[in-house]
Structure formats: structure tokens, C-alpha cells
Design a protein around this motif. Structure first.
Motif, PDB file in Angstrom:
ATOM      1  N   SER A 191      56.808 -29.069  44.530  1.00  0.00           N
ATOM      2  CA  SER A 191      58.100 -29.021  43.824  1.00  0.00           C
ATOM      3  C   SER A 191      58.215 -30.135  42.793  1.00  0.00           C
ATOM      4  CB  SER A 191      59.250 -29.110  44.831  1.00  0.00           C
ATOM      5  OG  SER A 191      59.221 -28.029  45.731  1.00  0.00           O
ATOM      6  N   THR A 192      57.749 -31.330  43.174  1.00  0.00           N
ATOM      7  CA  THR A 192      57.808 -32.469  42.251  1.00  0.00           C
ATOM      8  C   THR A 192      56.907 -32.254  41.051  1.00  0.00           C
ATOM      9  OG1 THR A 192      58.279 -33.985  44.074  1.00  0.00           O
ATOM     10  CG2 THR A 192      57.454 -34.948  42.038  1.00  0.00           C
ATOM     11  N   LEU A 193      55.696 -31.787  41.297  1.00  0.00           N
ATOM     12  CA  LEU A 193      54.759 -31.530  40.213  1.00  0.00           C
ATOM     13  C   LEU A 193      55.306 -30.457  39.274  1.00  0.00           C
ATOM     14  CD1 LEU A 193      51.980 -32.684  39.473  1.00  0.00           C
ATOM     15  CD2 LEU A 193      50.940 -30.769  40.688  1.00  0.00           C
ATOM     16  N   ILE A 204      49.477 -24.805  41.255  1.00  0.00           N
ATOM     17  CA  ILE A 204      48.657 -24.574  42.438  1.00  0.00           C
ATOM     18  C   ILE A 204      47.263 -25.163  42.248  1.00  0.00           C
ATOM     19  CG2 ILE A 204      47.587 -22.791  43.880  1.00  0.00           C
ATOM     20  CD1 ILE A 204      50.045 -21.025  43.199  1.00  0.00           C
ATOM     21  N   ASP A 205      46.698 -24.965  41.055  1.00  0.00           N
ATOM     22  CA  ASP A 205      45.356 -25.477  40.777  1.00  0.00           C
ATOM     23  C   ASP A 205      45.314 -26.999  40.812  1.00  0.00           C
ATOM     24  OD1 ASP A 205      44.293 -22.963  40.489  1.00  0.00           O
ATOM     25  OD2 ASP A 205      44.556 -22.890  38.316  1.00  0.00           O
ATOM     26  N   GLU A 206      46.300 -27.639  40.165  1.00  0.00           N
ATOM     27  CA  GLU A 206      46.288 -29.110  40.128  1.00  0.00           C
ATOM     28  C   GLU A 206      46.517 -29.697  41.512  1.00  0.00           C
ATOM     29  OE1 GLU A 206      48.215 -32.844  37.641  1.00  0.00           O
ATOM     30  OE2 GLU A 206      48.431 -30.790  36.902  1.00  0.00           O
ATOM     31  N   LEU A 207      47.396 -29.079  42.280  1.00  0.00           N
ATOM     32  CA  LEU A 207      47.638 -29.560  43.630  1.00  0.00           C
ATOM     33  C   LEU A 207      46.382 -29.420  44.495  1.00  0.00           C
ATOM     34  CD1 LEU A 207      50.118 -30.785  44.990  1.00  0.00           C
ATOM     35  CD2 LEU A 207      50.631 -28.528  45.933  1.00  0.00           C
ATOM     36  N   SER A 208      45.641 -28.339  44.287  1.00  0.00           N
ATOM     37  CA  SER A 208      44.393 -28.145  45.027  1.00  0.00           C
ATOM     38  C   SER A 208      43.377 -29.215  44.663  1.00  0.00           C
ATOM     39  CB  SER A 208      43.822 -26.754  44.731  1.00  0.00           C
ATOM     40  OG  SER A 208      44.705 -25.747  45.182  1.00  0.00           O
ATOM     41  N   VAL A 211      42.094 -23.160  34.525  1.00  0.00           N
ATOM     42  CA  VAL A 211      41.418 -24.134  35.388  1.00  0.00           C
ATOM     43  C   VAL A 211      40.686 -25.158  34.549  1.00  0.00           C
ATOM     44  CG1 VAL A 211      39.552 -24.429  37.063  1.00  0.00           C
ATOM     45  CG2 VAL A 211      41.215 -22.596  37.363  1.00  0.00           C
ATOM     46  N   ILE A 212      39.932 -24.683  33.552  1.00  0.00           N
ATOM     47  CA  ILE A 212      39.164 -25.592  32.703  1.00  0.00           C
ATOM     48  C   ILE A 212      40.097 -26.496  31.908  1.00  0.00           C
ATOM     49  CG2 ILE A 212      37.571 -25.700  30.750  1.00  0.00           C
ATOM     50  CD1 ILE A 212      36.383 -23.066  31.780  1.00  0.00           C
ATOM     51  N   GLN A 213      41.189 -25.923  31.378  1.00  0.00           N
ATOM     52  CA  GLN A 213      42.130 -26.694  30.578  1.00  0.00           C
ATOM     53  C   GLN A 213      42.744 -27.820  31.389  1.00  0.00           C
ATOM     54  OE1 GLN A 213      45.324 -24.379  28.991  1.00  0.00           O
ATOM     55  NE2 GLN A 213      46.101 -26.018  27.698  1.00  0.00           N
ATOM     56  N   CYS A 214      43.013 -27.587  32.655  1.00  0.00           N
ATOM     57  CA  CYS A 214      43.603 -28.610  33.518  1.00  0.00           C
ATOM     58  C   CYS A 214      42.582 -29.649  33.956  1.00  0.00           C
ATOM     59  CB  CYS A 214      44.219 -27.970  34.756  1.00  0.00           C
ATOM     60  SG  CYS A 214      45.670 -26.975  34.395  1.00  0.00           S
ATOM     61  N   GLY A 215      41.327 -29.437  33.643  1.00  0.00           N
ATOM     62  CA  GLY A 215      40.295 -30.376  34.058  1.00  0.00           C
ATOM     63  C   GLY A 215      39.954 -30.265  35.528  1.00  0.00           C
ATOM     64  N   LEU A 216      40.278 -29.124  36.154  1.00  0.00           N
ATOM     65  CA  LEU A 216      40.056 -28.996  37.588  1.00  0.00           C
ATOM     66  C   LEU A 216      38.680 -28.414  37.844  1.00  0.00           C
ATOM     67  CD1 LEU A 216      43.599 -27.697  38.513  1.00  0.00           C
ATOM     68  CD2 LEU A 216      42.759 -30.023  38.424  1.00  0.00           C
ATOM     69  N   ARG A 217      37.657 -29.211  37.634  1.00  0.00           N
ATOM     70  CA  ARG A 217      36.285 -28.722  37.739  1.00  0.00           C
ATOM     71  C   ARG A 217      35.935 -28.299  39.172  1.00  0.00           C
ATOM     72  NH1 ARG A 217      36.797 -28.605  32.416  1.00  0.00           N
ATOM     73  NH2 ARG A 217      37.160 -30.660  31.570  1.00  0.00           N
ATOM     74  N   ARG A 218      36.529 -28.981  40.137  1.00  0.00           N
ATOM     75  CA  ARG A 218      36.171 -28.674  41.521  1.00  0.00           C
ATOM     76  C   ARG A 218      36.641 -27.274  41.906  1.00  0.00           C
ATOM     77  NH1 ARG A 218      34.054 -32.870  43.797  1.00  0.00           N
ATOM     78  NH2 ARG A 218      34.500 -34.950  43.029  1.00  0.00           N
ATOM     79  N   GLU A 219      37.808 -26.860  41.394  1.00  0.00           N
ATOM     80  CA  GLU A 219      38.295 -25.511  41.678  1.00  0.00           C
ATOM     81  C   GLU A 219      37.310 -24.475  41.160  1.00  0.00           C
ATOM     82  OE1 GLU A 219      41.319 -24.702  43.399  1.00  0.00           O
ATOM     83  OE2 GLU A 219      40.786 -26.758  43.880  1.00  0.00           O
ATOM     84  N   ALA A 220      36.872 -24.673  39.920  1.00  0.00           N
ATOM     85  CA  ALA A 220      35.930 -23.733  39.322  1.00  0.00           C
ATOM     86  C   ALA A 220      34.590 -23.774  40.049  1.00  0.00           C
ATOM     87  CB  ALA A 220      35.736 -24.057  37.837  1.00  0.00           C
ATOM     88  N   MET A 221      34.193 -24.986  40.462  1.00  0.00           N
ATOM     89  CA  MET A 221      32.918 -25.128  41.145  1.00  0.00           C
ATOM     90  C   MET A 221      32.905 -24.345  42.460  1.00  0.00           C
ATOM     91  SD  MET A 221      31.243 -28.593  42.618  1.00  0.00           S
ATOM     92  CE  MET A 221      32.459 -28.612  43.935  1.00  0.00           C
TER      93      MET A 221
END
Length: 552
Positions: free
Chosen positions: A229-231, A245-249, A530-540
Motif C-alpha cells: 500500500s505504501t509503495l 507487485i514486481d518491485e515488491l517481489s 520488469v526490465i524498466q523497473c530494473g527487476l532483473r531477478r524477476e525476469a531471471m
């Protein structure tokens, strides 16, 4: 679904409220109270109340003794800030960022009231220590809270604004002190300037209660729904938005890798896979440079330098002090526009080189007799020029960099301990300066010159670029670089930490494909986000799932 909000605000409006209601008053208190007493020690009524720190109306051994005591009294503020800042390494992770900010604001109110009502030197010292403890807690927690609530694209500008707010504090005290200096009789000439920042302390105390907690701290405590909620509120998006959801993950995965246990000093003294000792040393050295390049010397004792070091009259000294600090505020905009355009390394190296050059010029100019008008003009010029260079890299960017390179579970601990180191050297400079100016004169500036020229060299070889990266991605730089000595090169050669590069380091058993993003796109609908957010681990992880055959 409508996004969550605080005080009915979300997105950019909430970010602006954070800046104006929390960050601004917190760092105005930092600048105002740090430099305030240094400009009041020559006020006539002040010296009448506290004759043991009078260096204006004394001579010889008495003046030398009073200068030592004066330095100690002024420096007790930084001593309190040192312990206040150190306490954050435990309290901020235990109770949360907001509670510590509230406690710091309350302590500043208590300290300011004690100082402004002082009739004895002991009460003044106690007030200074309590006030310093409050400011230390704010300086150790607010930048961390701010960076954890900011996106990677504007994190630099947000935290560099801290330097601008510190400069506003410096300016306010300089011109307010000058204004009340015209009150020639009565204690209003010094009590009022000490009491005025109570307004900012009260504003901060009330406003922090309505502000959001750090989403990363909430995640660390397992309060995932509150973190979501805060994010969402900070980004102005709905709770179920894919990017939230992606950034929180990604935050969750970073915590899983580094662990959720409380931080300890022992953790930061071990290298390990995350190279914590290396990162801790970067923070400690950067905050050491901030003080020992001469920043606090010029800001706190500019009036003393003009009046006692250059033998100018009292009113001219105060006018020049206000002028140079006003110029410092205007110069903050150079750092604001450069930090996210040219990067952290560039601004730190330019700032360090410029400050060292100015200190060298000041040492040469002040080596001439005080009656030399040209030398006086040159000294004033170098002080003004110094206040152009320091805001570029060492009036906000140093706090920013320390919060960026620290891992999630150690972010407050590492940032607060390194900031405590800042206050330790601040204490040393504040205590020594009155005696040094009175005894060794121009030779004092040579020390700052030598240390200043070390800044660009150490930044070039050891400080990797962090601009434009998520806090979780910065973790990868230190974890994946081959060695301490190649971290800078690794960060430069992997500006975006491409998916296939992360795969090679994190999942060596997965074979490399030329067009990994195209392959991923067939199995991840929101890959671009996902890529735009820099969440490489999610994509990995999605890539690994995509490549693993499904059992029949």
C-alpha cells in the motif's frame, strides 16, 4: 482500484509533501543549529553571560584558554550528534524510520529550549548535547527513509536537495544573527536566534506522524500488505498494479538473499559474498572526506575566519559570512542538476578537486600579513569559491551514496555509523579550529588541502557508479564483481546489468542465448515493465522457469 494515500496525497504530491514537511525542516535544523553558536560567540551580551568562552575581549594566555573552552562548547553539539547518530543503527531497524525521526525532532525542541534559556555555561552545554543528539538521529535516518521511498530515476535529486536545505539553515542563521546583532543591549541578541528553529522542530514533530513508513522496512518486518500500500501510494498507482507487485517481489528476494536478521557491527567488518567491509569502508571514507576537506570549517567558523583570521571588523565579518553562505545555497543547484545527469563519481571528483584547490589558495593568501588588502580579497574569493564546489558533491551526495551502496538489512546501520563518523570528525574540526586559527594560522589550511586532493584519486579507483540503478541492482554490482579492485570497472562495463549477464552469474547452469529478451518475451507478458523497473531477478526466475522442462 484507487491508489492508497496519506493525508489524501499520493504519487508526486506525496513525494513533494515528504520533501517540504520532513526533509526540509530536518536539514534546516541540521544546518542552522550546527553553525548557529559559532556566529554568536562574539556578541557582547553573550560574552557577558559566558565569560569563559570570550575570545574577543581577552588577550594572551586568557584568550588561548578561552579559545579552547569555546571550541569544546561549540563542539558538544557534534558530540551529541555522534551518539544520536550511532543509536540509529539499532533503533531505526527496531522501531522504524518514522519513530526515530519523531524522537529526533522532540529532542531538538528540548535542546533548543535549554539553550535559549541558559544563564550558566553548564546548561548551555547540556542543551547543545541534547540538541546535537536530536540532529544526529535525523541525519542518520532521514536520508535512508528518503532514499527508500524514492524511485531510482529521481533518487539522486531528492537526496541532493538535503544539501540545499542544509544551506538554507546556514543562511537563516547567518542573516538572523546579523539582524539580531543590531540589538546592542539585552539578551535578545542571542536568545532569539537560538529559539527560532523551535518552529521547524515542532513542524517536523507533527508532520512525520502523517507520513508513510519506508516500504523496505515494512517488508523487512514481514508487513507485506502495508509495504504494498505504501509503495503504491508513493508511486500513485493501485495496489494490484503489476509494477508494484514486481518491485515488491524484488525487495523480498533481496531480503531473502541478505537475510532478515538484525544488523551488527560484526557483519560490516566481514567481507563475505556481499563485500560488506568494502562497502562500509566506502561510506566511512566518504564521510571522513566531507569533514576533513574543510566543509564544516568554512560553514561554522566563517565569521571567526573573517574577524579573527583576517582581522576584519565584526559587522563586515557577519555580512561576508551571510554572503558566502547565500552563495553556497545558490551553488546547490549545480549539484542538483549534475547528480542524475553526470553521475555520483563525477560530482564527487569535481567537488573534491575544487575544494582542495581553494584550500591551497586560502593557505597561500592567509600566509601574507593581515594588513595586506590584496591577500584579504584573495582569501574572501577562495572562501566563496570553496562554497561553490562543496555543494556539488559533499552536501547531500555523500549521504545519498552511503544509503545506496548499503544492503537492505544493513542500510540504516551502515549509513548511521558512517554518518556518526562524519560527526566525529566534525567534532574534531569544530573543537580545534578556534585554537588552530589563533596559533598556526595559514598552515591549518594545508591539512585540508592534502586530504582534499585524495578525494578524486580514491573515488576514481574504488567508488562504482550507482546512478539510475535500483537499490537492489546496486547490490548485484558488489556481489557479482570479480574483486574489490575491479568493482568500478564491472559497474562501468555493465551499465544495465543485462539479463543474460545476470543469468551467467546467478544461474551458471543455464545456457546463454543471443536473444534472451525475445525468448523471455514469449513467456513473460510484462517483460518490458520488469526490465524498466530494473527487476532483473524477476525476469531471471521467469527465464529459469521457462527453460526448465515441465515433468510429464
Amino acid at each position: 482500484m484507487r491508489p492508497s494515500s496519506f493525508m489524501g496525497l499520493c504519487g508526486s504530491a506525496l513525494n513533494l509533501a515528504q520533501l517540504l514537511l520532513i526533509v526540509c525542516p530536518a536539514f534546516i535544523l541540521f544546518g542552522y543549529n550546527q553553525s548557529n553558536l559559532g556566529g554568536l560567540v562574539s556578541v557582547t551580551d553573550f560574552t557577558n553571560h559566558f565569560p569563559r568562552i570570550d575570545t574577543v575581549h581577552t588577550e594572551g594566555e586568557q584568550k588561548s584558554s578561552n579559545a579552547t573552552i569555546q571550541g569544546v562548547v561549540v563542539a558538544t553539539f557534534t558530540l551529541g550528534a555522534l551518539f544520536g547518530c550511532l543509536s540509529c543503527s539499532y533503533t531505526s531497524d527496531r522501531f522504524g524510520r518514522r519513530i526515530v525521526i519523531l524522537a529526533g525532532a522532540i529532542l531538538t525542541v528540548v535542546g533548543e529550549v535549554l539553550e535559549a534559556s541558559s544563564f550558566q555555561l553548564a546548561q548551555l552545554i547540556i542543551g547543545r548535547v541534547i540538541l546535537g543528539a536530536g540532529v544526529g538521529m535525523l541525519s542518520g535516518t532521514v536520508p535512508t527513509w528518503q532514499s527508500e521511498c524514492s524511485s531510482s530515476s529521481n533518487r539522486g535529486k531528492h537526496v541532493v536537495l538535503d544539501g540545499l536545505f542544509i544551506s538554507i539553515g546556514y543562511i537563516l542563521q547567518a542573516w538572523i544573527n546579523l539582524g539580531f546583532y543590531q540589538v546592542k543591549t539585552g539578551s535578545a541578541s542571542w536568545r532569539a536566534p537560538i529559539a527560532i528553529p523551535i518552529f521547524f522542530s515542532l513542524l517536523l514533530s507533527l508532520a512525520i506522524l502523517a507520513m508513510p513508513e519506508s516500504p523496505r522496512w515494512l517488508s523487512q518486518q514481514g508487513r507485506m500488505q502495508e509495504a504494498r500500500s505504501t509503495l503504491a501510494a508513493l508511486k500513485g498507482l493501485s495496489d494490484d498494479d503489476a509494477s508494484i507487485i514486481d518491485e515488491l517481489s524484488a525487495i523480498e528476494r533481496s531480503l531473502e538473499q541478505s537475510g532478515r536478521t538484525a544488523a551488527s557491527l560484526g557483519d560490516m567488518l566481514k567481507m563475505g559474498q556481499d563485500r560488506l567491509l568494502y562497502r562500509f569502508c566506502l561510506c566511512i571514507l566518504l564521510q571522513f572526506y566531507q569533514q576533513m576537506s574543510g566543509g564544516n570549517l568554512i560553514s561554522v567558523y566563517s565569521t571567526v575566519i573573517f574577524q579573527e583570521g583576517l582581522r576584519m571588523d565584526s559587522e563586515t565579518s557577519r555580512i561576508l559570512s551571510g554572503g558566502t553562505l547565500t552563495w553556497k545555497l545558490l551553488s546547490c543547484f549545480a549539484g542538483f542538476f549534475a547528480i542524475d545527469r553526470f553521475g555520483r563519481r563525477f560530482v564527487l571528483m569535481v567537488s573534491g578537486t575544487g575544494m582542495a584547490t581553494c584550500m591551497m589558495g586560502l593557505a597561500v593568501a592567509t600566509s601574507f600579513p593581515h594588513s595586506n588588502f590584496g591577500a584579504q580579497v584573495s582569501s574572501v574569493f577562495f572562501i566563496f569559491l570553496f562554497n561553490f564546489f562543496i555543494p556539488i558533491g559533499f552536501l547531500g551526495a555523500n549521504f545519498l551514496y552511503c544509503t545506496e551502496v548499503a544492503p537492505t538489512k544493513l542500510r540504516v546501520a551502515m549509513s548511521s555509523i558512517s554518518t556518526a563518523n562524519h560527526w566525529l570528525w566534525n567534532f574534531a574540526v569544530t573543537m580545534i579550529t578556534p585554537v588552530a586559527i589563533n596559533t598556526i594560522g595559514y598552515q591549518y589550511y594545508i591539512v585540508f588541502t592534502c586530504i582534499g586532493f585524495c578525494i578524486p584519486i580514491s573515488v576514481y579507483f574504488f567508488y562504482p557508479e550507482t546512478m539510475g540503478r535500483s537499490l537492489e541492482e546496486i547490490d548485484l554490482i558488489f556481489r557479482n564483481s570479480p574483486s574489490v579492485f575491479s568493482t568500478v570497472r564491472y559497474a562501468r562495463e555493465n551499465p544495465h546489468l543485462a539479463l543474460e549477464h545476470v543469468l551467467e552469474h546467478e544461474k551458471g547452469e543455464i545456457r546463454h542465448e543471443e536473444n534472451v529478451e525475445e525468448s523471455l518475451g514469449r513467456s513473460i507478458p510484462n517483460l518490458g515493465q520488469v526490465i524498466q523497473c530494473g527487476l532483473r531477478r524477476e525476469a531471471m526466475d521467469a527465464w529459469v522457469h521457462h527453460k526448465t522442462p515441465t515433468p510429464e
